[in-house]
Design an enzyme around this catalytic site. Sequence first.
Site, PDB file in Angstrom:
ATOM      1  N   SER A  87      25.517   2.983  32.485  1.00 48.77           N
ATOM      2  CA  SER A  87      26.511   2.406  33.489  1.00 48.77           C
ATOM      3  C   SER A  87      28.031   3.265  33.469  1.00 48.77           C
ATOM      4  O   SER A  87      27.858   4.286  34.042  1.00 48.77           O
ATOM      5  CB  SER A  87      26.885   0.915  32.905  1.00 48.77           C
ATOM      6  N   GLU A 140      29.403  17.114  37.434  1.00 47.69           N
ATOM      7  CA  GLU A 140      29.360  17.698  38.859  1.00 47.69           C
ATOM      8  C   GLU A 140      30.402  17.973  39.512  1.00 47.69           C
ATOM      9  O   GLU A 140      30.899  18.779  40.395  1.00 47.69           O
ATOM     10  CB  GLU A 140      28.844  16.329  39.771  1.00 47.69           C
ATOM     11  N   LYS A 191      21.541   2.709  34.962  1.00 48.46           N
ATOM     12  CA  LYS A 191      22.023   1.667  35.664  1.00 48.46           C
ATOM     13  C   LYS A 191      22.945   2.071  36.399  1.00 48.46           C
ATOM     14  O   LYS A 191      24.034   2.472  36.236  1.00 48.46           O
ATOM     15  CB  LYS A 191      22.757   0.722  34.343  1.00 48.46           C
TER      16      LYS A 191
END
Length: 490
Positions: A320, A331, A345
Amino acid sequence: MEQDPGNKQPKKVSLTIYILSLIVVLVVGIAGTSLAVRGSDEQPESTMSTQPETQNQLPDELIQVEELYSVLMENYFEEIDSQVLIEGALEGMAGSIGDPYTEYLDVSESTSLQESTDGEFEGIGAEVMKEGEFVRIVSPIAGSPAEAAGLQANDMIVEIDGESVAELSLSDAVALIRGPKDSEVTLLLQRGGEEFTVTLTRDAIPVESVVYEMDSNDPSIGHIRITNFNRPTYEELVNAIETLKEQGAQKFIFDVRSNPGGLLDSALQISNIFVEDGKPLMQSQGRGEEPFVYLADSENLGEYKFEGEAVLLINEGSASASEIIAGALSESAGIQLIGQTTFGKGTIQNVAPIVEGEGEVKYTTGKWLTANGEWIHEKGIAPDIEVAMPEYQNLLIVNSQETYQIEDSSEEVANLNAVLEALEYPVGDSGDTFTEETQSAVKSFQEDNALEVDGVVTGSTATKLVEALRTLIESNDTQYEEAVKILSEE
């Protein structure tokens, strides 16, 4: 991962108004989430006072619920507590969606959720979810009884104190697992198709969500472990970075392994520490909406920015909010990920009060995407450098309430032999049998640990074996060692 839950004011109300309230608050809750996504503190007002109260204005489906309620209340052969029927209807409605993260919470359960996001609760310290007939452990919390007992991500809880979890809601299961400090709970678990039992002593779960230290060998490396994401986490992390810098740290190992997640706001604040303003942190997408992109923003998410070399440790228990961090750092900040693929998740939950009721509904309001727009749900985020932990990390707990001795033969004995081998007490080709070689290995272990030397594994000997295995795992952290190696080469 959850939005920050708000305050609630429980009241009593008729079933008709109660169910109408549920519908209204879902609409309000969705609107509230949309506003929260855009950084607003504005709270929409409930229009409950304008709702119709007569039964003939209800949808046909709700009239059926009202009729069933009346039939049972008036005609059942024993007196029924109306609140039990109401809560059963609400639990069933939330559960019928089939989403393990959507559920009705009664007053005690919503209080427990509030405690969790505040970082203050008592229990065994494990993030869990309902999965079919089991309760799945997403991750044990660092420093908790669950971690100390060797519970791992993806362990399946079969029974709690002898009660099967197959027919329990997640909230009911959590209520059984939690309890006051120093009380005990016994879990029957399944790992890799094998079952084992463990008794845990509940404790106050550590409030601090960040722990840190200098590397014991390299004085230029600091290690910061984030154990969950609650309200104080941002300040704790900033303090940890600054403190380690004062101690000489120039490079950092950030660690979200076995971190089950927490509040969305906290994940955004922490991601913002590492990402240049204007670059994406993550995206969210509600039903029928285009993805909304969250950008790094010092004015709204915090002014502190990290500068320096760093890596991030992840594993299958990183879930999560931890995955939001991993996606943002990888990224948008170019920070390498080391370890194993994360939990996967990719949804966001909101908590909305039932306007005139005595509880809340926690529901999935949308999905989140990484900075580059990838939905990682049930896939996880793969590391840049994959490193597994030693195989003995997956060995089962030796049950201290059982007795293992000469000529016993079972899967539990096979696990015991594997534990002894990992601790460098050889048992030869004993396999799943408690052989004379096993007995000799046990006696040697008992001698080395000042235990009664009888060659039998039970009680204190079993407990000591588990402690020794845990120490071995901690002292052979192959993922951390790889992180140190990477930073030392840069």
